[in-house]
Write a protein that holds these residues in place. Structure first.
Motif, mmCIF file in Angstrom:
data_model
loop_
_atom_site.group_PDB
_atom_site.id
_atom_site.type_symbol
_atom_site.label_atom_id
_atom_site.label_comp_id
_atom_site.label_asym_id
_atom_site.label_seq_id
_atom_site.Cartn_x
_atom_site.Cartn_y
_atom_site.Cartn_z
ATOM 1 N N MET A 169 0.789 -1.230 0.000
ATOM 2 C CA MET A 169 0.000 0.000 0.000
ATOM 3 C C MET A 169 0.823 1.283 0.000
ATOM 4 N N GLY A 170 2.113 1.209 0.311
ATOM 5 C CA GLY A 170 2.894 2.419 0.514
ATOM 6 C C GLY A 170 3.020 3.294 -0.719
ATOM 7 N N MET A 171 3.526 2.735 -1.827
ATOM 8 C CA MET A 171 3.686 3.525 -3.038
ATOM 9 C C MET A 171 2.341 4.038 -3.547
ATOM 10 N N ASN A 172 1.322 3.195 -3.505
ATOM 11 C CA ASN A 172 0.006 3.588 -3.988
ATOM 12 C C ASN A 172 -0.573 4.729 -3.168
ATOM 13 N N LEU A 173 -0.302 4.724 -1.880
ATOM 14 C CA LEU A 173 -0.757 5.820 -1.028
ATOM 15 C C LEU A 173 -0.108 7.124 -1.460
ATOM 16 N N GLY A 174 1.177 7.074 -1.819
ATOM 17 C CA GLY A 174 1.878 8.268 -2.258
ATOM 18 C C GLY A 174 1.374 8.776 -3.594
ATOM 19 N N VAL A 175 1.051 7.883 -4.517
ATOM 20 C CA VAL A 175 0.488 8.289 -5.807
ATOM 21 C C VAL A 175 -0.837 9.022 -5.589
ATOM 22 N N ALA A 176 -1.667 8.503 -4.678
ATOM 23 C CA ALA A 176 -2.933 9.168 -4.378
ATOM 24 C C ALA A 176 -2.702 10.521 -3.697
ATOM 25 N N ASP A 177 -1.634 10.639 -2.904
ATOM 26 C CA ASP A 177 -1.290 11.931 -2.296
ATOM 27 C C ASP A 177 -1.154 13.014 -3.356
ATOM 28 N N VAL A 178 -0.294 12.761 -4.345
ATOM 29 C CA VAL A 178 -0.011 13.810 -5.321
ATOM 30 C C VAL A 178 -1.188 14.019 -6.270
ATOM 31 N N HIS A 179 -2.006 13.003 -6.460
ATOM 32 C CA HIS A 179 -3.225 13.191 -7.245
ATOM 33 C C HIS A 179 -4.154 14.164 -6.536
ATOM 34 N N LYS B 124 -4.619 21.133 -6.737
ATOM 35 C CA LYS B 124 -4.707 22.274 -5.821
ATOM 36 C C LYS B 124 -3.547 23.238 -6.054
ATOM 37 N N LEU B 125 -2.355 22.686 -6.223
ATOM 38 C CA LEU B 125 -1.208 23.541 -6.557
ATOM 39 C C LEU B 125 -1.464 24.275 -7.872
ATOM 40 N N ALA B 126 -1.963 23.564 -8.863
ATOM 41 C CA ALA B 126 -2.226 24.189 -10.157
ATOM 42 C C ALA B 126 -3.251 25.307 -10.030
ATOM 43 N N GLY B 127 -4.283 25.095 -9.241
ATOM 44 C CA GLY B 127 -5.308 26.121 -9.063
ATOM 45 C C GLY B 127 -4.756 27.387 -8.445
ATOM 46 N N VAL B 128 -3.913 27.225 -7.431
ATOM 47 C CA VAL B 128 -3.308 28.396 -6.785
ATOM 48 C C VAL B 128 -2.370 29.105 -7.758
ATOM 49 N N LEU B 129 -1.558 28.337 -8.472
ATOM 50 C CA LEU B 129 -0.585 28.927 -9.389
ATOM 51 C C LEU B 129 -1.246 29.566 -10.608
ATOM 52 N N ARG B 130 -2.385 29.050 -11.025
ATOM 53 C CA ARG B 130 -3.057 29.586 -12.196
ATOM 54 C C ARG B 130 -4.132 30.611 -11.857
ATOM 55 N N GLY B 131 -4.350 30.851 -10.586
ATOM 56 C CA GLY B 131 -5.212 31.954 -10.190
ATOM 57 C C GLY B 131 -6.687 31.661 -10.068
ATOM 58 N N TRP B 132 -7.097 30.385 -10.141
ATOM 59 C CA TRP B 132 -8.514 30.086 -9.941
ATOM 60 C C TRP B 132 -8.762 29.377 -8.601
ATOM 61 N N ALA B 133 -7.772 29.378 -7.734
ATOM 62 C CA ALA B 133 -7.934 28.869 -6.366
ATOM 63 C C ALA B 133 -7.123 29.745 -5.431
ATOM 64 N N LEU C 215 -6.790 26.706 -0.222
ATOM 65 C CA LEU C 215 -7.114 25.372 -0.726
ATOM 66 C C LEU C 215 -6.036 24.372 -0.355
ATOM 67 N N LEU C 216 -4.782 24.814 -0.276
ATOM 68 C CA LEU C 216 -3.693 23.890 0.058
ATOM 69 C C LEU C 216 -3.809 23.364 1.483
ATOM 70 N N GLU C 217 -4.529 24.087 2.340
ATOM 71 C CA GLU C 217 -4.725 23.588 3.707
ATOM 72 C C GLU C 217 -5.516 22.292 3.717
ATOM 73 N N THR C 218 -6.326 22.075 2.686
ATOM 74 C CA THR C 218 -7.140 20.858 2.666
ATOM 75 C C THR C 218 -6.335 19.616 2.315
ATOM 76 N N TYR C 219 -5.113 19.783 1.818
ATOM 77 C CA TYR C 219 -4.288 18.613 1.469
ATOM 78 C C TYR C 219 -4.036 17.754 2.704
ATOM 79 N N GLU C 220 -3.498 18.343 3.748
ATOM 80 C CA GLU C 220 -3.241 17.563 4.958
ATOM 81 C C GLU C 220 -4.546 17.114 5.605
ATOM 82 N N THR C 221 -5.552 17.990 5.624
ATOM 83 C CA THR C 221 -6.831 17.636 6.235
ATOM 84 C C THR C 221 -7.412 16.381 5.597
ATOM 85 N N GLU C 222 -7.252 16.250 4.287
ATOM 86 C CA GLU C 222 -7.828 15.107 3.589
ATOM 87 C C GLU C 222 -6.921 13.883 3.599
#
Length: 548
Positions: free
Chosen positions: A317-327, A332-341, A345-352
């Motif tokens: 499960m370890g590698m698969n968990l990491g793949v789901a992390d970045v998914h 969220k990173l893209a939204g912040v960098l592109r100006g539509w978030a 929003l990045l605070e929800t990464y750890e929360t989730e």
């Protein structure tokens, strides 16, 4: 030597499957990325062996499933066999559900494959620059006055090229730390961990032996014996043997140990030569870690994969968990960098993701105990001195190793998920009390926070194929859902076949709003409450209010 300077939007540190997946995902969003890996090449060791259903769904979106499957084992290898020695008959076995055969809950099937086969495919999936043999040696936050007024963050990283000795100073808006369980970045930031920590030292011996004919007659991804784990590495041949690391590493005769561990069971003469030659190719000593980082973010630095959580290998499960992390993280990173978030929003990464890591670690520990319980029962049988029965009663149900509830039943509770009443639920670190929390059975549901169920929109197009670098609104009646005020966000509106409306809890004019990571952000069972409903939902989910 002068220090060169460079600038990117996201600096990824770590060139394993998690970092490489993040690179491919971010490139799809048009984010400027640089990935650095301190080792001079991709890992030559097999390491992770399993790509589960959820990871394959993510790789399907990247167009990689056919290539991954072509180099993987056939589905019948999605099985664990328990034996006294490799050559003996099974005294217990378990199928890896979702690997050994297709499941109706997904349009893809997971595979048994080795990490050194997966990584080149992931590397080729993007064109963003990768620098091998380059190590991050210093890291500091930086914010210019103009950016501080806008709330922007920045990081300056000092990189050392071990080949040339050259140093480069790279400024990035964000750093994604995917640099493993011994993460230099996590330690530099002083982020602690919770959990057992190091739980054992093991050795992987990669070897060649003429066992292919025997292997094909007894297919499995893992052979769990009293003398260690045996793993077939590639469809065309190759093996690994995993055992506790001996005290005298330097004086160990690895070829002799592997030969003795192979054994000489009752059917050895029928299946293999008793004098099979063992050629040891590589030996790697490593530590089995079990922990979750105390936090997944510090300012503009975000942890993912083993840097955020180290999961014992039982269950793969370890590698698969990491793949789901970045998914979860990359859109969220893209939204912040592109100006539509908004940055919030990045605070929800750890929360989730942190509750998912906690739950997965617990499950991996349970898996480990159950597998050793099988061996203990076998040892008790053999110690009686009488003829041992041919089978051992397994301490799990037939679906225990399915784990579909664990990988497909993940539920997010954060400000980036609205209930059916369009209010954010309170985040919780407690285990879910929903049916999928067992880690085995998965019950598809279109409730907010859940992965959108796989349903066929057309003969060969799944609801999961409608998800991409945008928000997706699925509704039986798209004419009722106009979007004149939502152009600030990437959004597509698609028809949902009426036969799927009931399963999604929708009436004819209802709709579900699916986030770019495939999880449902909001649902309106009865239709559009007001003209501003969709705009308000996207504003809340992305922590961003566009100018009117």
């Amino acid at each position: 030597m002068p220090v060169a300077n460079a600038e990117v939007e996201v600096l990824i540190v770590g060139g394993g499957p998690v970092g490489l997946t993040a690179r491919a995902l971010l490139e799809r969003w048009g984010v400027r990325v640089l990935l650095v890996e301190k080792h001079g090449e991709l890992s030559p060791f097999p390491r992770s062996r399993l790509v589960n259903v959820r990871s394959m769904e993510i790789f399907r979106r990247l167009g990689l499933t056919a290539g991954i499957t072509a180099m993987a084992f056939a589905p019948e290898y999605g099985r664990i066999r328990f034996r006294d020695t490799l050559y003996d008959r099974d005294f217990a076995t378990a199928a890896m559900v979702g690997i050994n055969a297709p499941v109706p809950e997904s349009p893809v099937t997971g595979v048994v494959t080795s990490q050194d086969r997966l990584e080149p495919t992931l590397l080729a999936a993007a064109d963003a620059p990768v620098r091998f043999g380059v190590e991050l040696v210093d890291l500091a936050e930086e914010a210019e006055e103009a950016e501080e007024a806008e709330g922007a963050e920045g990081v300056v990283a000092l990189l050392l090229d071990h080949h040339s000795g050259a140093e480069t100073r790279v400024r990035a808006r964000y750093v994604l730390a995917a640099d493993g369980a011994n993460s230099t970045i996590r330690q530099r930031l002083g982020i602690g961990t919770t959990g057992p920590g190091a739980v054992g030292r093991v050795t992987t011996v990669v070897f060649d032996a003429d066992l292919d004919h025997w292997r094909d007659r007894h297919p499995a991804g893992v052979y769990f014996t009293t003398h260690g784990y045996f793993l077939p590495l590639y469809p065309e041949g190759g093996w690994a043997w995993i055992v506790p690391t001996p005290e005298d590493v330097a004086g160990t005769d690895w070829s002799g140990l592997v030969s003795r561990a192979l054994g000489s069971g009752a059917d050895v003469r029928a299946d293999v030569r008793a004098d099979v030659r063992v050629d040891v190719l590589r030996v790697e000593h490593w530590v089995v870690n079990a922990f979750v980082a105390e936090r997944f973010r510090q300012g503009p630095v975000l942890l993912a994969g083993d840097a955020a959580h180290a999961i014992p290998p039982a269950g793969g499960m370890g590698m698969n968990l990491g793949v789901a992390d970045v998914h979860n993280l990359c859109w969220k990173l893209a939204g912040v960098l592109r100006g539509w978030a908004g940055p919030g929003l990045l605070e929800t990464y750890e929360t989730e993701r942190r509750p998912v890591a906690d739950r997965t670690l617990r499950q991996a520990v349970v898996n480990t105990h159950l597998m050793f319980d099988v061996q203990n029962r076998r040892q008790e049988q053999l110690s009686t001195g009488s003829a041992a029965p041919t089978e051992v009663e397994r301490p799990w149900s037939d679906r225990y190793f399915a784990q579909l509830g664990l990988v497909l039943g993940v539920t997010y509770r954060s400000a980036a998920v609205l209930t059916d009443h369009s209010t954010p639920p309170e985040p919780s670190d407690e285990p879910s009390d929903e049916p999928s929390d067992t880690g085995t059975d998965y019950v598809p549901t279109a409730l907010p926070g859940h992965r959108m169920p796989h349903l066929w929109l057309t003969r060969d197009r799944s609801t999961l194929d409608a998800i991409g670098e945008w928000f997706t609104l699925l509704t039986p009646d798209p004419t009722q859902w106009e979007r004149p005020t939502t152009s600030a966000w990437p959004l597509r509106i698609e028809p949902l076949p009426h036969e799927h409306a009931d399963l999604c809890g929708l009436r004819p004019q209802g709709a579900v709003l699916i986030r770019p990571d495939g999880h449902i952000g909001a649902r309106w069972p009865n239709g559009l409450p007001s003209d501003s409903t969709l705009r308000q939902a996207l504003t809340t989910l992305t922590c961003f209010t566009p100018a009117t």
